[in-house]
Design a protein around this motif. Structure first.
Motif, PDB file in Angstrom:
ATOM      1  N   ASP A  44       7.781  15.616   9.715  1.00 53.11           N
ATOM      2  CA  ASP A  44       7.795  15.162   8.328  1.00 53.11           C
ATOM      3  C   ASP A  44       7.688  13.652   8.259  1.00 53.11           C
ATOM      4  OD1 ASP A  44       7.701  17.393   6.799  1.00 53.11           O
ATOM      5  OD2 ASP A  44       9.857  17.786   6.928  1.00 53.11           O
ATOM      6  N   LEU A  45       7.229  13.032   9.373  1.00 51.77           N
ATOM      7  CA  LEU A  45       7.183  11.571   9.431  1.00 51.77           C
ATOM      8  C   LEU A  45       6.023  11.025   8.606  1.00 51.77           C
ATOM      9  CD1 LEU A  45       7.766  11.403  13.259  1.00 51.77           C
ATOM     10  CD2 LEU A  45       9.371  10.604  11.509  1.00 51.77           C
ATOM     11  N   ARG A  46       6.189   9.764   8.167  1.00 54.01           N
ATOM     12  CA  ARG A  46       5.066   9.118   7.484  1.00 54.01           C
ATOM     13  C   ARG A  46       3.911   9.005   8.472  1.00 54.01           C
ATOM     14  NH1 ARG A  46       6.061   3.666   6.167  1.00 54.01           N
ATOM     15  NH2 ARG A  46       7.296   3.775   8.049  1.00 54.01           N
ATOM     16  N   CYS A  47       2.714   9.122   7.977  1.00 53.74           N
ATOM     17  CA  CYS A  47       1.543   9.095   8.861  1.00 53.74           C
ATOM     18  C   CYS A  47       1.448   7.778   9.631  1.00 53.74           C
ATOM     19  CB  CYS A  47       0.268   9.287   8.056  1.00 53.74           C
ATOM     20  SG  CYS A  47       0.367  10.556   6.801  1.00 53.74           S
ATOM     21  N   VAL A  48       1.844   6.658   8.973  1.00 50.63           N
ATOM     22  CA  VAL A  48       1.700   5.355   9.629  1.00 50.63           C
ATOM     23  C   VAL A  48       2.732   5.157  10.737  1.00 50.63           C
ATOM     24  CG1 VAL A  48       0.552   4.153   7.735  1.00 50.63           C
ATOM     25  CG2 VAL A  48       3.055   4.252   7.785  1.00 50.63           C
ATOM     26  N   TYR A  49       3.670   6.091  10.865  1.00 52.09           N
ATOM     27  CA  TYR A  49       4.605   6.048  11.983  1.00 52.09           C
ATOM     28  C   TYR A  49       3.812   6.220  13.284  1.00 52.09           C
ATOM     29  CZ  TYR A  49       8.754   7.210  14.763  1.00 52.09           C
ATOM     30  OH  TYR A  49       9.755   7.219  15.700  1.00 52.09           O
ATOM     31  N   CYS A  50       2.774   7.017  13.251  1.00 47.60           N
ATOM     32  CA  CYS A  50       1.960   7.246  14.446  1.00 47.60           C
ATOM     33  C   CYS A  50       0.549   6.648  14.339  1.00 47.60           C
ATOM     34  CB  CYS A  50       1.829   8.736  14.729  1.00 47.60           C
ATOM     35  SG  CYS A  50       3.394   9.570  15.030  1.00 47.60           S
ATOM     36  N   ILE A  93      -5.915  17.783   8.604  1.00 41.10           N
ATOM     37  CA  ILE A  93      -4.738  18.307   9.297  1.00 41.10           C
ATOM     38  C   ILE A  93      -3.974  19.245   8.365  1.00 41.10           C
ATOM     39  CG2 ILE A  93      -4.415  16.408  10.939  1.00 41.10           C
ATOM     40  CD1 ILE A  93      -2.156  16.158   8.177  1.00 41.10           C
ATOM     41  N   ASP A  94      -3.182  20.098   8.975  1.00 38.26           N
ATOM     42  CA  ASP A  94      -2.327  20.986   8.197  1.00 38.26           C
ATOM     43  C   ASP A  94      -0.990  20.272   7.973  1.00 38.26           C
ATOM     44  OD1 ASP A  94      -0.598  22.840   7.234  1.00 38.26           O
ATOM     45  OD2 ASP A  94      -0.998  24.364   8.778  1.00 38.26           O
ATOM     46  N   PRO A  95      -0.675  19.884   6.740  1.00 43.29           N
ATOM     47  CA  PRO A  95       0.512  19.072   6.488  1.00 43.29           C
ATOM     48  C   PRO A  95       1.810  19.771   6.902  1.00 43.29           C
ATOM     49  CG  PRO A  95      -0.439  19.872   4.420  1.00 43.29           C
ATOM     50  CD  PRO A  95      -1.402  20.218   5.508  1.00 43.29           C
ATOM     51  N   ASP A  96       1.804  21.101   6.972  1.00 50.72           N
ATOM     52  CA  ASP A  96       3.043  21.808   7.306  1.00 50.72           C
ATOM     53  C   ASP A  96       3.379  21.716   8.784  1.00 50.72           C
ATOM     54  OD1 ASP A  96       3.326  22.558   4.689  1.00 50.72           O
ATOM     55  OD2 ASP A  96       2.168  24.417   4.958  1.00 50.72           O
ATOM     56  N   ALA A 128       0.847  -1.201   0.000  1.00 54.89           N
ATOM     57  CA  ALA A 128       0.000   0.000   0.000  1.00 54.89           C
ATOM     58  C   ALA A 128       0.883   1.252   0.000  1.00 54.89           C
ATOM     59  CB  ALA A 128      -0.891  -0.009   1.235  1.00 54.89           C
ATOM     60  N   ASN A 129       0.380   2.276  -0.641  1.00 58.24           N
ATOM     61  CA  ASN A 129       1.073   3.558  -0.667  1.00 58.24           C
ATOM     62  C   ASN A 129       1.020   4.171   0.737  1.00 58.24           C
ATOM     63  OD1 ASN A 129       1.939   6.131  -1.143  1.00 58.24           O
ATOM     64  ND2 ASN A 129       0.755   6.414  -3.014  1.00 58.24           N
ATOM     65  N   ASP A 130       2.179   4.310   1.390  1.00 64.22           N
ATOM     66  CA  ASP A 130       2.158   4.830   2.759  1.00 64.22           C
ATOM     67  C   ASP A 130       2.807   6.217   2.860  1.00 64.22           C
ATOM     68  OD1 ASP A 130       4.769   4.202   2.391  1.00 64.22           O
ATOM     69  OD2 ASP A 130       4.986   2.915   4.149  1.00 64.22           O
ATOM     70  N   THR A 131       2.788   6.952   1.756  1.00 61.88           N
ATOM     71  CA  THR A 131       3.351   8.304   1.798  1.00 61.88           C
ATOM     72  C   THR A 131       2.380   9.276   2.464  1.00 61.88           C
ATOM     73  OG1 THR A 131       2.401   8.820  -0.350  1.00 61.88           O
ATOM     74  CG2 THR A 131       4.641   7.978  -0.342  1.00 61.88           C
ATOM     75  N   ARG A 132       2.906  10.389   2.923  1.00 64.88           N
ATOM     76  CA  ARG A 132       2.058  11.430   3.508  1.00 64.88           C
ATOM     77  C   ARG A 132       1.057  11.940   2.472  1.00 64.88           C
ATOM     78  NH1 ARG A 132       3.831  14.087   8.149  1.00 64.88           N
ATOM     79  NH2 ARG A 132       3.043  16.093   7.440  1.00 64.88           N
ATOM     80  N   GLU A 133       1.511  12.025   1.233  1.00 63.08           N
ATOM     81  CA  GLU A 133       0.644  12.566   0.171  1.00 63.08           C
ATOM     82  C   GLU A 133      -0.593  11.687  -0.019  1.00 63.08           C
ATOM     83  OE1 GLU A 133       3.962  12.651   0.029  1.00 63.08           O
ATOM     84  OE2 GLU A 133       3.826  14.826   0.328  1.00 63.08           O
ATOM     85  N   TYR A 134      -0.407  10.349   0.127  1.00 62.78           N
ATOM     86  CA  TYR A 134      -1.558   9.473  -0.113  1.00 62.78           C
ATOM     87  C   TYR A 134      -2.646   9.688   0.949  1.00 62.78           C
ATOM     88  CZ  TYR A 134      -4.543   5.772  -1.517  1.00 62.78           C
ATOM     89  OH  TYR A 134      -5.659   5.094  -1.937  1.00 62.78           O
TER      90      TYR A 134
END
Ligand code: HEC
Ligand code: HEC
Ligand code: HEC
Length: 149
Positions: A134-140, A126-129, A102-108
């Protein structure tokens, strides 16, 4: 009949003949077989390959039951497995046909969750900035149970 009327009628007849000729050439043979569409399209659509298998087929006893049971009770239950994991019909028929991860980038995740004025205010955004460094979302976040890993 007046000559100018004759000319007009001949022209009209020619236009009508040309119309019928061109129509018979460009309208597909099966048009109108069942209704205002090509009869052949029924079979063409029926023969399209099925690519998606549906989330329930991922949750079988010997398959991804644990993930499925977590997902189906949580906030992402409206996001089908195949939205993130891609079409899985082949994999369901033959588990050796592995899926691309699965695409696990922040952009996805951001396609649905980055703040946008056009989204309903109550949809979690959420505000991406500023969110999650800058962690991948699935990190958390656990993608199958977004509150939490
Ligand atoms: C919101 C997107 C999303 C949805 C919906 C989703 N997944 Fe996932 N899934 C992921 C991501 C991203 C990973 C990788 C996780 C990581 O990198 O920590 C993953 C990992 C997995 C893995 C582990 C793959 C591996 O070996 O690393 C399995 C199995 C899986 N998902 C099955 C499912 C099933 C079954 C469903 C539906 C019940 C589902 N997923 C729904 C995004 C999703
Ligand atoms: C196809 C759109 C889509 C994608 C892609 C997606 N989500 Fe979601 N997400 C949703 C929906 C829909 C909800 C449930 C919203 C609701 O219940 O109001 C949700 C809920 C959440 C929530 C819970 C928020 C809350 O306030 O309870 C988190 C956290 C979350 N998603 C994180 C992620 C992460 C991390 C990813 C990437 C792995 C991701 N999402 C990918 C659509 C998506
Ligand atoms: C460093 C850990 C971390 C990372 C990385 C992270 N998040 Fe979060 N996220 C949190 C925490 C903690 C909360 C709850 C507190 C808050 O709202 O800030 C949260 C809340 C959320 C919410 C709910 C917001 C709401 O108002 O309901 C969504 C949606 C979300 N995150 C999506 C994402 C997406 C998408 C990414 C990747 C672009 C991401 N998160 C990356 C820790 C993280």
């Amino acid at each position: 009949m007046q000559p100018h009327l004759k000319r007009a009628f001949t022209l009209l007849a020619l236009v009508i003949i040309a119309f019928i000729l061109v129509r018979s050439l460009v309208v597909p043979g099966s048009f109108g077989q069942y209704g205002w569409y090509r009869g052949d399209s029924v079979n063409e659509l029926r023969n399209l390959t099925v690519n998606y298998a549906e989330s329930t087929s991922c949750g079988g006893e010997n398959c991804h039951k644990i993930i499925y049971d977590v997902w189906v009770k949580d906030r992402h239950k409206t996001v089908n497995c195949e939205t993130c994991h891609g079409p899985a019909e082949k994999h369901v028929l033959n588990p050796r046909e592995t899926l691309t991860p699965a695409n696990d980038t922040r952009e996805y995740c951001g396609k649905c969750h980055f703040k946008q004025i056009a989204r309903p205010e109550l949809f979690p955004q959420i505000d991406p900035d500023t969110h999650g460094q800058d962690l991948r979302c699935v990190y958390c976040h656990n993608p199958h149970k977004p509150w939490f890993v």
